[in-house]
Design a protein around this motif. Structure first.
Motif, PDB file in Angstrom:
ATOM      1  N   MET A 122       2.975  -5.050  -3.267  1.00 45.05           N
ATOM      2  CA  MET A 122       2.474  -4.615  -1.963  1.00 45.05           C
ATOM      3  C   MET A 122       2.830  -3.166  -1.677  1.00 45.05           C
ATOM      4  O   MET A 122       3.905  -2.685  -2.048  1.00 45.05           O
ATOM      5  CB  MET A 122       3.110  -5.443  -0.843  1.00 45.05           C
ATOM      6  CG  MET A 122       2.635  -6.849  -0.704  1.00 45.05           C
ATOM      7  SD  MET A 122       3.463  -7.661   0.703  1.00 45.05           S
ATOM      8  CE  MET A 122       5.100  -7.913   0.004  1.00 45.05           C
ATOM      9  N   ASP A 123       1.942  -2.501  -0.989  1.00 46.45           N
ATOM     10  CA  ASP A 123       2.304  -1.295  -0.264  1.00 46.45           C
ATOM     11  C   ASP A 123       3.259  -1.731   0.856  1.00 46.45           C
ATOM     12  O   ASP A 123       3.342  -2.928   1.176  1.00 46.45           O
ATOM     13  CB  ASP A 123       1.026  -0.665   0.306  1.00 46.45           C
ATOM     14  CG  ASP A 123       1.304   0.512   1.209  1.00 46.45           C
ATOM     15  OD1 ASP A 123       2.147   1.351   0.845  1.00 46.45           O
ATOM     16  OD2 ASP A 123       0.699   0.571   2.293  1.00 46.45           O
ATOM     17  N   SER A 126       2.208  -0.217   6.995  1.00 44.07           N
ATOM     18  CA  SER A 126       0.935  -0.769   7.474  1.00 44.07           C
ATOM     19  C   SER A 126       0.402  -1.882   6.579  1.00 44.07           C
ATOM     20  O   SER A 126      -0.754  -2.272   6.689  1.00 44.07           O
ATOM     21  CB  SER A 126      -0.134   0.327   7.642  1.00 44.07           C
ATOM     22  OG  SER A 126       0.270   1.283   8.593  1.00 44.07           O
ATOM     23  N   THR A 127       1.259  -2.406   5.696  1.00 43.88           N
ATOM     24  CA  THR A 127       0.886  -3.538   4.841  1.00 43.88           C
ATOM     25  C   THR A 127       1.960  -4.615   4.933  1.00 43.88           C
ATOM     26  O   THR A 127       1.735  -5.672   5.505  1.00 43.88           O
ATOM     27  CB  THR A 127       0.683  -3.088   3.374  1.00 43.88           C
ATOM     28  OG1 THR A 127      -0.378  -2.142   3.307  1.00 43.88           O
ATOM     29  CG2 THR A 127       0.330  -4.282   2.497  1.00 43.88           C
ATOM     30  N   SER A 211       5.701   1.829  -2.811  1.00 47.11           N
ATOM     31  CA  SER A 211       5.398   2.476  -1.540  1.00 47.11           C
ATOM     32  C   SER A 211       5.530   3.987  -1.599  1.00 47.11           C
ATOM     33  O   SER A 211       6.458   4.513  -2.208  1.00 47.11           O
ATOM     34  CB  SER A 211       6.346   1.932  -0.452  1.00 47.11           C
ATOM     35  OG  SER A 211       6.207   2.660   0.750  1.00 47.11           O
ATOM     36  N   VAL A 277      -1.834  -5.303  -3.074  1.00 44.84           N
ATOM     37  CA  VAL A 277      -2.239  -5.354  -1.670  1.00 44.84           C
ATOM     38  C   VAL A 277      -1.894  -4.026  -1.011  1.00 44.84           C
ATOM     39  O   VAL A 277      -0.763  -3.535  -1.137  1.00 44.84           O
ATOM     40  CB  VAL A 277      -1.531  -6.495  -0.919  1.00 44.84           C
ATOM     41  CG1 VAL A 277      -2.030  -6.570   0.528  1.00 44.84           C
ATOM     42  CG2 VAL A 277      -1.745  -7.826  -1.624  1.00 44.84           C
ATOM     43  N   GLY A 278      -2.849  -3.430  -0.295  1.00 42.52           N
ATOM     44  CA  GLY A 278      -2.587  -2.167   0.393  1.00 42.52           C
ATOM     45  C   GLY A 278      -3.650  -1.856   1.417  1.00 42.52           C
ATOM     46  O   GLY A 278      -4.630  -2.588   1.575  1.00 42.52           O
ATOM     47  N   ASP A 279      -3.448  -0.733   2.108  1.00 40.62           N
ATOM     48  CA  ASP A 279      -4.382  -0.374   3.183  1.00 40.62           C
ATOM     49  C   ASP A 279      -4.932   1.040   3.071  1.00 40.62           C
ATOM     50  O   ASP A 279      -5.925   1.367   3.722  1.00 40.62           O
ATOM     51  CB  ASP A 279      -3.683  -0.512   4.543  1.00 40.62           C
ATOM     52  CG  ASP A 279      -2.672   0.606   4.774  1.00 40.62           C
ATOM     53  OD1 ASP A 279      -2.816   1.353   5.756  1.00 40.62           O
ATOM     54  OD2 ASP A 279      -1.752   0.753   3.957  1.00 40.62           O
ATOM     55  N   ASP A 283      -3.438   3.514  -2.336  1.00 41.02           N
ATOM     56  CA  ASP A 283      -3.292   2.215  -2.986  1.00 41.02           C
ATOM     57  C   ASP A 283      -4.439   1.888  -3.938  1.00 41.02           C
ATOM     58  O   ASP A 283      -4.385   0.885  -4.652  1.00 41.02           O
ATOM     59  CB  ASP A 283      -3.197   1.105  -1.931  1.00 41.02           C
ATOM     60  CG  ASP A 283      -2.013   1.286  -1.000  1.00 41.02           C
ATOM     61  OD1 ASP A 283      -0.897   1.484  -1.516  1.00 41.02           O
ATOM     62  OD2 ASP A 283      -2.202   1.247   0.221  1.00 41.02           O
ATOM     63  N   ILE A 296      -5.993  -4.756   3.196  1.00 42.07           N
ATOM     64  CA  ILE A 296      -5.635  -5.432   4.441  1.00 42.07           C
ATOM     65  C   ILE A 296      -5.646  -4.423   5.583  1.00 42.07           C
ATOM     66  O   ILE A 296      -4.987  -3.380   5.512  1.00 42.07           O
ATOM     67  CB  ILE A 296      -4.262  -6.143   4.333  1.00 42.07           C
ATOM     68  CG1 ILE A 296      -3.901  -6.830   5.645  1.00 42.07           C
ATOM     69  CG2 ILE A 296      -3.160  -5.213   3.869  1.00 42.07           C
ATOM     70  CD1 ILE A 296      -2.729  -7.776   5.562  1.00 42.07           C
ATOM     71  N   ALA A 298      -7.679  -2.218   6.288  1.00 46.68           N
ATOM     72  CA  ALA A 298      -7.729  -0.979   5.513  1.00 46.68           C
ATOM     73  C   ALA A 298      -8.690   0.061   6.083  1.00 46.68           C
ATOM     74  O   ALA A 298      -9.571  -0.241   6.898  1.00 46.68           O
ATOM     75  CB  ALA A 298      -8.117  -1.301   4.071  1.00 46.68           C
ATOM     76  N   LEU A 315      -1.052 -10.991   6.651  1.00 50.91           N
ATOM     77  CA  LEU A 315      -0.711 -11.420   5.292  1.00 50.91           C
ATOM     78  C   LEU A 315      -0.930 -12.915   5.082  1.00 50.91           C
ATOM     79  O   LEU A 315      -0.959 -13.382   3.945  1.00 50.91           O
ATOM     80  CB  LEU A 315       0.731 -11.031   4.975  1.00 50.91           C
ATOM     81  CG  LEU A 315       0.940  -9.519   4.808  1.00 50.91           C
ATOM     82  CD1 LEU A 315       2.421  -9.195   4.633  1.00 50.91           C
ATOM     83  CD2 LEU A 315       0.138  -8.967   3.628  1.00 50.91           C
TER      84      LEU A 315
END
Length: 334
Positions: A122-123, A126-127, A211, A277-279, A283, A296, A298, A315
């Motif tokens: 994950m980022d 904001s994720t 990140s 997973v990122g926005d 990412d 997500i 995004a 999530l």
């Protein structure tokens, strides 16, 4: 069977559909079948799922000449539909994105399974959490507006990330390091984060953060959630104050992608079982390096390129996508 004759609530569909092992979706009808389809997938998640929603999806599938079978309802965090398709259709992806749904829907080439080892990277900002930490640091340091504007442009892909990070961090020069502790103490987790991590780790998955933010905050999440790895930037500190510099190699888009690949190889995870997973635009390379990239909440540039996009959930929506494959081995039964 007309789709309109199904109960309004998904939870009541079992008693209606248990007369056949599977159901072929054909516009406004369901036709009993014994033949599964798994060349591609369509997953829909949301409280707004009902017979009308399924009929709408059936119409789009028909227009794109994609044959689909409705599998039994997955046991998931939110109401979820799984449809197996006879092929993957980029045209269907485009058609789904053009329609405004009150639920999340994704058409995917492959779908990871919790029945096998996997990796989710994950980022963070904001994720995994609901804020951009650098913006919060800047706000407390009195340079919030300047930094937030650069952050927004960078996440939309309008600025090169490494340069934008250096410029933002430079504005923090002289701020007391205690600001970091204040931000960490009030760091709001994205809803569904602990449930996602707990479920994945319970299924034998590895969970990590890559990140463009900072280790001070990623480390906080690692300690609280038992994350397997974190990779983030380090703020330089001298005599209790930020120097306005970042030490070491900046974690940009390329580094995130490298980290996902390295972790996948380290843990022996198949490519199809690697999820990112990122926005933000930072990412996209990581998503491209994964078997499944999930956006997500995004930015538009990210939604346009990600294989899956979660807009109506947090999530918990990501968790539903990963839980959906459980139904692919099931059949409707009494």
């Amino acid at each position: 069977m007309w789709i309109s004759t199904l109960p309004e609530a998904l939870s009541e569909w079992q008693r209606t559909l248990c007369t056949a092992p599977l159901w072929q979706l054909a516009d406004d009808t369901l036709v009993a079948t014994e033949h599964a389809q798994d060349s591609a997938w369509l997953v829909a998640v949301g409280e707004a799922l009902n017979p009308a929603a399924l009929s709408r999806l059936g119409k789009l599938l028909g227009e794109q000449r994609v044959s689909a079978v409705l599998y039994p309802l997955p046991e998931a965090a939110r109401p979820t539909l799984l449809l197996g398709c006879d092929r993957f259709s980029p045209e269907l992806v485009a058609a789904l994105r053009e329609h405004a749904f009150a639920f999340d829907v994704c058409h995917l080439r492959t779908l990871p399974t919790l029945a096998q080892p996997g990796l989710l990277v994950m980022d963070m900002d904001s994720t995994a959490i609901r804020i951009e930490c650098i913006d919060e640091i800047a706000r407390l340091a009195g340079v919030g507006e300047q930094v937030a504007a650069v952050t927004a442009a960078a996440m939309q892909g309008k600025l090169e990330f490494a340069d934008s990070l250096r410029n933002r961090v430079a504005l923090l020069e002289g701020a007391p390091v205690s600001i970091l502790d204040e931000v960490a103490a009030n760091m709001p987790w994205m809803p569904g984060l602990p449930e996602l991590v707990e479920t994945l780790k319970g299924a034998g998955w590895k969970v990590a953060i890559a990140s463009g933010g900072f280790t001070r905050f990623a480390g906080e999440l690692q300690r609280a959630l038992g994350l397997d790895a974190i990779h983030a930037n380090e703020l330089a500190v001298e005599e209790g104050r930020l120097t306005g510099k970042v030490t070491g190699r900046i974690v940009d888009a390329a580094v995130k992608a490298e980290e996902l690949t390295a972790l996948g190889e380290q843990y022996g995870i198949a490519l199809t079982q690697r999820v990112a997973v990122g926005d933000g635009a930072n990412d996209l390379k990581m998503m491209a390096a994964a078997g499944l990239g999930i956006a997500i909440h995004a930015k538009p540039v990210v939604r346009a390129q990600a294989a899956a996009s979660i807009e109506h959930h947090d999530l918990d929506g990501v968790l539903c996508l990963l839980q959906a494959s459980r139904a692919a081995t099931l059949r409707w039964t009494r």
